[in-house]
Design an enzyme around this catalytic site. Structure first.
Site, mmCIF file in Angstrom:
data_model
loop_
_atom_site.group_PDB
_atom_site.id
_atom_site.type_symbol
_atom_site.label_atom_id
_atom_site.label_comp_id
_atom_site.label_asym_id
_atom_site.label_seq_id
_atom_site.Cartn_x
_atom_site.Cartn_y
_atom_site.Cartn_z
ATOM 1 N N ASP A 222 13.429 -12.994 -2.659
ATOM 2 C CA ASP A 222 12.471 -12.739 -3.736
ATOM 3 C C ASP A 222 13.208 -12.914 -5.058
ATOM 4 O O ASP A 222 14.190 -13.674 -5.144
ATOM 5 C CB ASP A 222 11.830 -11.345 -3.565
ATOM 6 C CG ASP A 222 10.443 -11.258 -4.199
ATOM 7 O OD1 ASP A 222 10.351 -11.050 -5.418
ATOM 8 O OD2 ASP A 222 9.444 -11.420 -3.471
ATOM 9 N N ASP A 223 12.775 -12.228 -6.078
ATOM 10 C CA ASP A 223 13.324 -12.392 -7.428
ATOM 11 C C ASP A 223 14.839 -12.083 -7.456
ATOM 12 O O ASP A 223 15.369 -11.482 -6.530
ATOM 13 C CB ASP A 223 12.582 -11.421 -8.354
ATOM 14 C CG ASP A 223 12.585 -11.889 -9.801
ATOM 15 O OD1 ASP A 223 13.314 -12.834 -10.116
ATOM 16 O OD2 ASP A 223 11.834 -11.289 -10.596
ATOM 17 N N LYS A 298 7.173 -18.647 -2.854
ATOM 18 C CA LYS A 298 6.294 -17.640 -3.468
ATOM 19 C C LYS A 298 6.309 -17.895 -4.969
ATOM 20 O O LYS A 298 7.374 -17.824 -5.593
ATOM 21 C CB LYS A 298 6.815 -16.236 -3.141
ATOM 22 C CG LYS A 298 6.139 -15.098 -3.911
ATOM 23 C CD LYS A 298 6.632 -13.731 -3.413
ATOM 24 C CE LYS A 298 6.204 -12.582 -4.313
ATOM 25 N NZ LYS A 298 6.705 -11.283 -3.841
ATOM 26 N N ASP A 300 5.210 -16.547 -8.387
ATOM 27 C CA ASP A 300 4.721 -15.369 -9.095
ATOM 28 C C ASP A 300 4.065 -15.785 -10.416
ATOM 29 O O ASP A 300 4.119 -16.965 -10.789
ATOM 30 C CB ASP A 300 5.894 -14.400 -9.320
ATOM 31 C CG ASP A 300 5.445 -12.947 -9.297
ATOM 32 O OD1 ASP A 300 4.243 -12.694 -9.504
ATOM 33 O OD2 ASP A 300 6.303 -12.058 -9.088
ATOM 34 N N SER A 332 0.468 -15.964 -6.561
ATOM 35 C CA SER A 332 0.233 -14.605 -7.073
ATOM 36 C C SER A 332 -0.915 -14.544 -8.078
ATOM 37 O O SER A 332 -1.242 -13.471 -8.581
ATOM 38 C CB SER A 332 1.510 -14.065 -7.725
ATOM 39 O OG SER A 332 2.532 -13.967 -6.771
ATOM 40 N N ARG A 357 -1.627 -13.308 -3.219
ATOM 41 C CA ARG A 357 -1.410 -11.877 -3.443
ATOM 42 C C ARG A 357 -2.621 -11.256 -4.104
ATOM 43 O O ARG A 357 -3.258 -11.848 -4.958
ATOM 44 C CB ARG A 357 -0.191 -11.683 -4.326
ATOM 45 C CG ARG A 357 1.098 -11.260 -3.635
ATOM 46 C CD ARG A 357 1.007 -9.913 -2.926
ATOM 47 N NE ARG A 357 0.535 -8.838 -3.818
ATOM 48 C CZ ARG A 357 1.267 -8.278 -4.754
ATOM 49 N NH1 ARG A 357 2.532 -8.612 -4.924
ATOM 50 N NH2 ARG A 357 0.766 -7.332 -5.517
ATOM 51 N N ASP A 361 1.115 -4.082 -6.801
ATOM 52 C CA ASP A 361 2.278 -4.124 -5.918
ATOM 53 C C ASP A 361 2.263 -2.908 -4.992
ATOM 54 O O ASP A 361 1.968 -1.787 -5.412
ATOM 55 C CB ASP A 361 3.573 -4.100 -6.749
ATOM 56 C CG ASP A 361 3.903 -5.473 -7.313
ATOM 57 O OD1 ASP A 361 3.043 -6.379 -7.242
ATOM 58 O OD2 ASP A 361 5.027 -5.640 -7.817
HETATM 59 C C1 GLA Z 1 6.111 -8.969 -8.917
HETATM 60 C C2 GLA Z 1 5.625 -9.220 -7.486
HETATM 61 C C3 GLA Z 1 6.560 -8.549 -6.498
HETATM 62 C C4 GLA Z 1 7.979 -9.050 -6.704
HETATM 63 C C5 GLA Z 1 8.399 -8.846 -8.125
HETATM 64 C C6 GLA Z 1 9.724 -9.511 -8.424
HETATM 65 O O1 GLA Z 1 5.983 -7.630 -9.254
HETATM 66 O O2 GLA Z 1 4.321 -8.744 -7.324
HETATM 67 O O3 GLA Z 1 6.128 -8.814 -5.174
HETATM 68 O O4 GLA Z 1 8.036 -10.416 -6.372
HETATM 69 O O5 GLA Z 1 7.447 -9.381 -9.040
HETATM 70 O O6 GLA Z 1 10.125 -9.328 -9.735
#
Ligand code: GLA
Length: 585
Positions: A222-223, A298, A300, A332, A357, A361
Site C-alpha cells: 500500500d502507501d 490500487k 487512490d 478509490s 472502494r 476507511d
Molecule cells: C487511504 C485509503 C487507505 C490507504 C491509505 C494510504 O486512506 O483509503 O486504504 O490506502 O489511503 O495512505
C-alpha cells in the site's frame, strides 16, 4: 456444438499463429457450472440445443447481433455488438449471469450452463455483398432487424481473443473477488516496517500458513513504499534504503511462489501519505508497474478533484489495458465521491474498475465493519457486483487484535456473503491458530468465491438479529444468522427469508462447526444460543433426488479446435477444452 466454417475474411494477420497461441494460452479459460433454474418467459428449443450466449446474445435463436460489415475492412476488423430481446429473454429464463466478459454455454438437454470467463468469445455473422447495407438495420425495430440478419448473414465466425485486446477494462482478471494481503491495515505508513524483507517474509508466510492453498494470492504494497522523488527519467522509484533492489526482484520472488504482486498509487500529485502521486505520469507509471511485474494496482484518490475522477479513472483503465499486462484495477473514486456527497454511476464504475472502494476507511472494531455493511444495504450496492467487478468494503482487520474471535468470525462470514475482496490486513508472519483458522476456512472462502458472483444481502432484520443470504451455484444458498446484540439470541431461518417455497428441501451444513450436511431444512429452522456479536453460517444445498440424496455431479469434457480471429492478431487455430457439468436425477 460450435461449428466454425472456413474463415474467409481477410483481416490481415499481424503475428504468427504460434505467437497468437502462446499469448492466448497465457490466459487460462475458467469454467463455472451450474444447473438451470427456469423462470418462465421463454420456450426452450425442441429438440434441446446448446445455446451460446455472449452479453445477452444468443447463437441459436432467430436473432443475431454480432456481425462484421465490409465498411470496416479499412480498419482491418471490427464488430458491432447489440443486445437482442430474445437473448435477454433466455438469459432471464435460465437465470444466468452475463456481462461483457462472460460466455455462457447453456445445454438445454442436461439443464446446465457453463460460463467461461477469462476469454473473449464472440459469434459473429458476416453480412456479405449484396446484403452489406443491412448493417444499418440495427436502427430499426429489433424483430425486423433480427429477422434480416438471420436470413441474410452468409458466414458465422467463432471469435476468441484475450480480453485486453478489447477497449475498456475487459482484462480477464478478478473473475472472483481478489484474495490476498496488503500492508496498510497493520503497518500503515510505518517506514521502519515497510521494506523488502517484509514482502519476502509475508510472501513466504502466505504459503507456509496455508493461506495460499485456500486461494490467497496477491501480496500488495500500500502507501509509503516510494522514494520522495522520481528518477531522472521521471519514473517512480521505491525508497532506495528500504527497497535497495527496487520492486521487480520482489515480484520475481512472489511469482516464484506461485503468487502475484500488487502496488499502490494515487491519481493526485501526492499519495494520501504524501509520496509522489501519479498525476501527469499515468502512462509512464502504469508502464513501470507492468515492467516490474505487478498484477494489481490500487489507485487512490487523495489530492485530486472528485469532479475530474470519472475522466481520470476511465483514462487509467485504458492505459492499464494498453500496457498489455492484465492487472487488477482497484479504484478509490467512489469513496471520495461519497465523502463529498457526490453520486457515482456504479454501472459505469463496474465497466472500468475490477473493484471499487466504498465508504470510510475500515478500523479494527465491530462498529466500523458493521457500519460499512449497513451502508452497503442502505445505498443498495449489491446489484453492481458481478464476475470481474466487485464492491470493495475495504480490507480485513482479522488478527489485528481489536476484536474477539467471534467478532472476527462474523466479520469474515459477512465479507464472504457480500462477495467482498478478501485482502488480509494483519501480520500474517505471526498469527495465532484461531486467526489462521478463520482466514483459511475453505467453506466460507468458497462462498465468497462462488462463481455466480452475486453479492448477498440482508434478507431479514429484527432488532439486533439479522439474516444475510446469498444465492450460490447449483441452486444452493449461503445464509449468515448474525446476532449484533450484546446477549445470546435465537434466530429463526424460514423459507420466506430464503425466498424459496415452503416445500423445498435443503441439506444444511454449518460452515464454522463443519457439520456433515445431514440436517434437512424445510419451511423453517430455529437456531438458539447464538452468542453476542457471533454468527452461524450455513450452506443450504438443494435436495434433488427423490430420496433426499444429492446425486453426484458428472462432468463431460472435450477437446475442441477452433479457427479463431483475434481482434488484433488475426486468424489462427486454438485448441481448447470445453466441459459440461450435470447432475443425474
Ligand atoms: C487511504 C485509503 C487507505 C490507504 C491509505 C494510504 O486512506 O483509503 O486504504 O490506502 O489511503 O495512505
Amino acid at each position: 456444438m460450435i461449428s466454425t466454417p472456413e474463415v474467409s475474411l481477410d483481416i490481415g494477420a499481424i503475428q504468427s499463429a504460434d505467437a497468437a497461441n502462446q499469448q492466448l494460452n497465457a490466459v487460462a479459460l475458467t469454467d463455472a457450472t451450474a444447473s438451470i433454474t427456469a423462470r418462465g418467459g421463454y420456450k426452450p428449443s425442441n429438440p434441446p440445443k446448446m445455446i451460446i450466449m455472449f452479453d445477452g446474445v444468443c447463437n441459436v435463436c432467430d436473432t443475431f447481433v454480432h456481425f462484421v460489415y465490409p465498411r470496416d475492412v479499412n480498419k482491418k476488423f471490427s464488430f458491432q455488438a447489440l443486445q437482442t430481446t430474445k437473448g435477454r429473454e433466455i438469459q432471464n429464463y435460465y437465470g444466468v449471469p452475463t456481462d461483457l466478459s462472460t460466455v455462457i454455454l447453456i445445454d438445454e438437454e442436461t439443464a446446465t450452463y457453463t460460463s467461461k470467463s477469462t476469454a473473449v468469445l464472440r459469434i459473429m455473422y458476416h453480412l456479405q455483398s449484396p446484403y452489406s447495407y443491412l448493417y444499418q438495420f440495427h436502427y430499426l425495430p429489433a424483430f425486423f432487424r433480427d429477422f434480416c440478419y438471420s436470413t441474410f448473414a452468409r458466414y458465422r465466425y467463432l471469435l476468441m481473443g484475450k480480453k485486453d485486446t478489447l477497449k475498456g477494462l475487459n482484462n480477464g482478471v478478478a473473475i472472483t473477488p481478489p484474495m490476498g494481503w496488503n500492508t496498510w491495515n497493520h503497518f500503515g505508513c510505518d517506514t521502519s516496517e515497510i521494506n523488502s524483507q517484509l514482502i519476502y517474509e509475508t510472501a513466504t508466510a502466505m504459503v507456509t500458513s496455508g493461506m495460499a492453498a485456500v486461494g490467497y494470492e496477491y501480496i500488495n504494497l500500500d502507501d509509503c513504499w516510494l522514494a520522495k522523488e522520481r528518477d531522472a527519467d521521471g519514473r517512480l522509484q521505491a525508497d532506495p534504503i528500504r527497497f535497495p533492489q527496487g520492486i521487480a526482484p520482489l515480484a520475481d520472488y512472489v511469482h516464484s511462489l506461485g503468487l502475484k504482486m500488487g502496488i499502490y498509487e494515487d491519481v493526485g500529485n501526492l499519495t494520501c501519505g504524501g509520496y509522489p502521486g501519479s498525476e501527469n505520469y499515468f502512462e509512464i507509471d502504469m508502464k513501470t508497474f507492468a515492467e516490474w511485474g505487478m498484477d494489481y494496482v490500487k489507485m487512490d484518490g487523495c489530492y485530486f478533484p472528485v469532479d475530474d475522477m470519472e475522466e481520470t479513472y476511465t483514462q487509467l483503465s485504458e492505459i492499464l489495458n494498453a500496457t498489455g499486462r492484465p492487472m487488477v484495477y482497484s479504484c478509490s473514486w467512489p469513496t471520495y465521491a461519497f465523502v463529498n456527497n457526490q453520486t457515482v454511476n456504479f454501472t459505469y464504475i463496474g465497466e472500468i474498475c475490477n473493484l471499487w472502494r466504498e465508504f470510510d476507511d475500515i478500523r479494527d472494531n465491530f462498529d466500523s465493519w458493521t457500519g460499512i455493511l449497513d451502508q452497503m444495504m442502505q445505498y443498495n450496492r449489491a446489484p453492481y457486483a458481478s464476475p470481474g467487478h466487485w464492491n470493495d468494503p475495504d480490507m480485513l482487520e482479522i488478527g489485528n487484535g481489536g476484536q474477539t474471535t467471534a467478532e472476527y468470525q462474523s466479520f469474515f462470514s459477512l465479507w464472504s456473503i457480500i462477495a467482498a475482496p478478501l485482502i488480509a490486513g494483519n501480520d500474517i508472519r505471526n498469527m495465532s491458530a484461531d486467526i489462521i483458522n478463520i482466514l483459511t476456512n475453505a467453506d466460507i472462502i468458497a462462498v465468497d468465491q462462488d462463481a455466480l458472483g452475486i453479492q448477498g444481502q440482508r434478507a431479514y432484520q429484527s432488532g439486533t438479529s439479522e439474516v444475510w443470504t446469498r444465492p450460490l451455484v447449483g441452486g444452493a444458498i449461503a445464509a449468515v444468522l448474525f446476532n449484533r446484540g450484546e446477549q445470546p439470541a435465537t434466530i429463526e431461518l424460514t423459507s420466506d427469508i430464503l425466498q424459496v417455497s415452503s416445500n423445498s428441501q435443503f441439506l444444511m451444513r454449518d460452515l464454522w462447526q463443519k457439520t456433515a450436511p445431514t440436517q434437512v431444512f424445510q419451511g423453517s429452522s430455529s437456531f438458539s444460543n447464538i452468542d453476542a456479536h457471533a454468527v452461524i453460517m450455513l450452506k443450504l444445498s438443494p435436495i434433488t433426488g427423490s430420496f433426499g440424496f444429492i446425486l453426484p455431479q458428472l462432468r463431460l469434457c472435450m477437446f475442441k479446435s477452433a479457427t479463431i480471429i483475434d481482434h488484433s492478431i488475426g486468424p489462427f487455430t486454438l485448441n481448447y477444452l470445453t466441459c459440461v457439468s450435470y447432475r443425474t436425477s
